[in-house]
Design a protein around this motif. Structure first.
Motif, PDB file in Angstrom:
ATOM      1  N   ILE A 105       0.840  -1.199   0.000  1.00  0.00           N
ATOM      2  CA  ILE A 105       0.000   0.000   0.000  1.00  0.00           C
ATOM      3  C   ILE A 105       0.880   1.256   0.000  1.00  0.00           C
ATOM      4  O   ILE A 105       0.642   2.210  -0.743  1.00  0.00           O
ATOM      5  N   PHE A 106       1.915   1.244   0.844  1.00  0.00           N
ATOM      6  CA  PHE A 106       2.813   2.396   0.922  1.00  0.00           C
ATOM      7  C   PHE A 106       3.581   2.590  -0.387  1.00  0.00           C
ATOM      8  O   PHE A 106       3.786   3.724  -0.833  1.00  0.00           O
ATOM      9  N   VAL A 129      12.221   2.132  20.816  1.00  0.00           N
ATOM     10  CA  VAL A 129      12.579   1.074  19.861  1.00  0.00           C
ATOM     11  C   VAL A 129      11.536   0.990  18.746  1.00  0.00           C
ATOM     12  O   VAL A 129      11.874   0.895  17.558  1.00  0.00           O
ATOM     13  N   ALA A 130      10.256   1.037  19.130  1.00  0.00           N
ATOM     14  CA  ALA A 130       9.166   0.947  18.148  1.00  0.00           C
ATOM     15  C   ALA A 130       9.205   2.119  17.172  1.00  0.00           C
ATOM     16  O   ALA A 130       8.825   1.975  16.006  1.00  0.00           O
ATOM     17  N   ALA A 131       9.652   3.271  17.631  1.00  0.00           N
ATOM     18  CA  ALA A 131       9.724   4.451  16.764  1.00  0.00           C
ATOM     19  C   ALA A 131      10.938   4.412  15.847  1.00  0.00           C
ATOM     20  O   ALA A 131      10.860   4.790  14.673  1.00  0.00           O
ATOM     21  N   LEU A 132      12.073   3.934  16.359  1.00  0.00           N
ATOM     22  CA  LEU A 132      13.327   3.995  15.607  1.00  0.00           C
ATOM     23  C   LEU A 132      13.491   2.845  14.616  1.00  0.00           C
ATOM     24  O   LEU A 132      14.142   3.011  13.579  1.00  0.00           O
ATOM     25  N   MET A 133      12.905   1.681  14.912  1.00  0.00           N
ATOM     26  CA  MET A 133      13.104   0.523  14.031  1.00  0.00           C
ATOM     27  C   MET A 133      12.597   0.755  12.607  1.00  0.00           C
ATOM     28  O   MET A 133      13.353   0.602  11.636  1.00  0.00           O
ATOM     29  N   PRO A 134      11.315   1.113  12.423  1.00  0.00           N
ATOM     30  CA  PRO A 134      10.854   1.314  11.045  1.00  0.00           C
ATOM     31  C   PRO A 134      11.541   2.494  10.363  1.00  0.00           C
ATOM     32  O   PRO A 134      11.851   2.415   9.164  1.00  0.00           O
ATOM     33  N   LEU A 135      11.794   3.575  11.110  1.00  0.00           N
ATOM     34  CA  LEU A 135      12.461   4.737  10.523  1.00  0.00           C
ATOM     35  C   LEU A 135      13.845   4.357   9.999  1.00  0.00           C
ATOM     36  O   LEU A 135      14.232   4.732   8.884  1.00  0.00           O
ATOM     37  N   THR A 136      14.596   3.603  10.793  1.00  0.00           N
ATOM     38  CA  THR A 136      15.920   3.142  10.366  1.00  0.00           C
ATOM     39  C   THR A 136      15.801   2.254   9.132  1.00  0.00           C
ATOM     40  O   THR A 136      16.611   2.348   8.199  1.00  0.00           O
ATOM     41  N   GLY A 137      14.807   1.368   9.122  1.00  0.00           N
ATOM     42  CA  GLY A 137      14.604   0.484   7.976  1.00  0.00           C
ATOM     43  C   GLY A 137      14.305   1.255   6.701  1.00  0.00           C
ATOM     44  O   GLY A 137      14.883   0.961   5.639  1.00  0.00           O
ATOM     45  N   TYR A 138      13.425   2.255   6.795  1.00  0.00           N
ATOM     46  CA  TYR A 138      13.091   3.067   5.617  1.00  0.00           C
ATOM     47  C   TYR A 138      14.331   3.769   5.067  1.00  0.00           C
ATOM     48  O   TYR A 138      14.599   3.748   3.858  1.00  0.00           O
ATOM     49  N   ILE A 173       2.076  -1.435  18.850  1.00  0.00           N
ATOM     50  CA  ILE A 173       2.763  -0.150  19.030  1.00  0.00           C
ATOM     51  C   ILE A 173       3.667   0.118  17.829  1.00  0.00           C
ATOM     52  O   ILE A 173       3.714   1.233  17.294  1.00  0.00           O
ATOM     53  N   TYR A 174       4.358  -0.921  17.398  1.00  0.00           N
ATOM     54  CA  TYR A 174       5.272  -0.802  16.258  1.00  0.00           C
ATOM     55  C   TYR A 174       4.532  -0.347  15.003  1.00  0.00           C
ATOM     56  O   TYR A 174       5.009   0.529  14.272  1.00  0.00           O
ATOM     57  N   ILE A 175       3.363  -0.928  14.761  1.00  0.00           N
ATOM     58  CA  ILE A 175       2.650  -0.625  13.512  1.00  0.00           C
ATOM     59  C   ILE A 175       2.157   0.820  13.484  1.00  0.00           C
ATOM     60  O   ILE A 175       2.024   1.424  12.415  1.00  0.00           O
ATOM     61  N   LEU A 176       1.907   1.403  14.652  1.00  0.00           N
ATOM     62  CA  LEU A 176       1.501   2.813  14.699  1.00  0.00           C
ATOM     63  C   LEU A 176       2.636   3.709  14.198  1.00  0.00           C
ATOM     64  O   LEU A 176       2.416   4.627  13.398  1.00  0.00           O
ATOM     65  N   PHE A 177       3.852   3.428  14.670  1.00  0.00           N
ATOM     66  CA  PHE A 177       5.007   4.203  14.204  1.00  0.00           C
ATOM     67  C   PHE A 177       5.342   3.865  12.757  1.00  0.00           C
ATOM     68  O   PHE A 177       5.698   4.752  11.974  1.00  0.00           O
ATOM     69  N   GLN A 178       5.243   2.593  12.407  1.00  0.00           N
ATOM     70  CA  GLN A 178       5.523   2.161  11.039  1.00  0.00           C
ATOM     71  C   GLN A 178       4.620   2.864  10.044  1.00  0.00           C
ATOM     72  O   GLN A 178       5.070   3.396   9.033  1.00  0.00           O
ATOM     73  N   GLY A 213       2.733   5.658  10.693  1.00  0.00           N
ATOM     74  CA  GLY A 213       2.865   7.113  10.820  1.00  0.00           C
ATOM     75  C   GLY A 213       4.077   7.654  10.095  1.00  0.00           C
ATOM     76  O   GLY A 213       4.000   8.688   9.407  1.00  0.00           O
ATOM     77  N   GLU A 214       5.198   6.960  10.221  1.00  0.00           N
ATOM     78  CA  GLU A 214       6.421   7.415   9.560  1.00  0.00           C
ATOM     79  C   GLU A 214       6.317   7.253   8.045  1.00  0.00           C
ATOM     80  O   GLU A 214       6.782   8.112   7.285  1.00  0.00           O
TER      81      GLU A 214
END
Length: 326
Positions: A125-126, A241-250, A304-309, A311-312
């Motif tokens: 979707i993204f 951790v939940a905020a930084l993981m997806p951001l780092t991955g992107y 929690i992770y999916i909210l940051f994932q 949102g980012e």
């Protein structure tokens, strides 16, 4: 934190000591943390979690076309880069963040499982919203899901050796069963899309509706069951951790694809594929593979992770659209 070596992971209980650390001890040691779930409620939440995973993977399968999968397999550069990014960047990011924030044993395992999961269908979707390569996105999600059957247990085994007393902490059998559970419904979805493609969109739409309802049901039942212990999963360390993981991955996914000089459309796609994890699979593993007295409320970490994932990713989509407009 004490753990007797040679014991099966299922033979351990956990105690919450008023902080952010779980102590893992054998059954013959008295523990302070008791399972917050009644047997009926625990069975209901586990059942709904499995249903969510099944519906998600059938819907994911319905987006896949065999001809497009073959085309990318014949020219695998983009898929190869994306696979390396998925199983290289995210597990290493999870491991590093668990070390940096000095997470407890069960918290570290939870984060590692999330980081080692394959890509999720949200990435499709993204990628669409970012005008990425949809064929690459779908094929990458397919490949990472299949490869996870071998890669996920291997990566967990390797990274758990980086923590004291975690070598035997992961229920590999339960995780393998959960991964097999993802492949069967995914294959069903592919077969439906191949044989009766006119029903694929209906299944995807109905599946999404059921998914939203079931997710709300799990949230309500979990809130009733775990009560105040939900603050365990909302600790500052786990939130960070939940905020930084997806951001780092992107960011690292985009950087890696740039280094290998793929086109901009593929770069955006690989970025989304790297940062997006299969949260439904992660939740199912945490809820089904671990006893409730061991995992406690930490099976809610993927939510929690999916909210940051999301949102980012939404922030990147807005920035991309603004860049295109101006």
């Amino acid at each position: 934190m004490n753990q007797t070596e040679g014991q099966n992971r299922d033979g351990y209980e956990t105690a919450w000591n008023g902080g952010n650390t779980y102590n893992i001890t054998p059954h013959n040691v008295t523990t302070g943390f008791q399972s917050p779930f009644s047997p009926v409620m625990d069975m209901a939440i586990s059942g709904i979690t499995i249903i969510i995973l099944f519906i998600t993977m059938v819907s994911l399968g319905c987006t896949m076309e065999i001809s497009k999968i073959k085309a990318h397999i014949l020219k695998p550069k983009g898929v190869a880069i994306a696979v390396v990014a998925q199983f290289g960047i995210m597990p290493l990011t999870a491991f590093s963040l668990a070390k940096i924030f000095q997470l407890g044993a069960i918290e570290a395992v939870t984060v590692l499982i999330c980081g080692c999961c394959p890509g999720g269908n949200l990435s499709n979707i993204f990628a669409l919203a970012l005008k990425g390569d949809m064929n690459l996105s779908i094929v990458m999600t397919t490949c990472s899901t299949v490869l996870a059957l071998g890669m996920m247990p291997l990566l967990l085994f390797l990274y758990c050796h980086g923590f004291n007393n975690l070598e035997n902490a992961v229920p590999y059998t339960g995780i393998t069963i959960a991964l097999i559970m993802t492949l069967v419904p995914c294959a069903i979805g592919i077969a439906i899309n191949h044989r009766v493609p006119q029903y694929s969109q209906i299944i995807i739409k109905v599946g999404l509706s059921i998914l939203l309802i079931a997710t709300v049901a799990i949230g309500v039942m979990s809130g009733i069951s775990i009560g105040g212990t939900v603050w365990v999963v909302l600790s500052p360390q786990l939130m960070a951790v939940a905020a930084l993981m997806p951001l780092t991955g992107y960011l690292l996914g985009y950087l890696m694809s740039t280094i290998f000089k793929v086109n901009h459309q593929c770069r955006r796609t690989i970025s989304m594929e790297t940062g997006c994890q299969n949260i439904q699979l992660c939740s199912t593993i945490l809820k089904v593979a671990f006893p409730p007295e061991v995992i406690g409320p930490l099976y809610l970490f993927p939510l929690i992770y999916i909210l940051f994932q999301g949102g980012e990713a939404l922030l990147f989509i807005i920035l991309f659209r603004c860049y295109q407009s101006f």
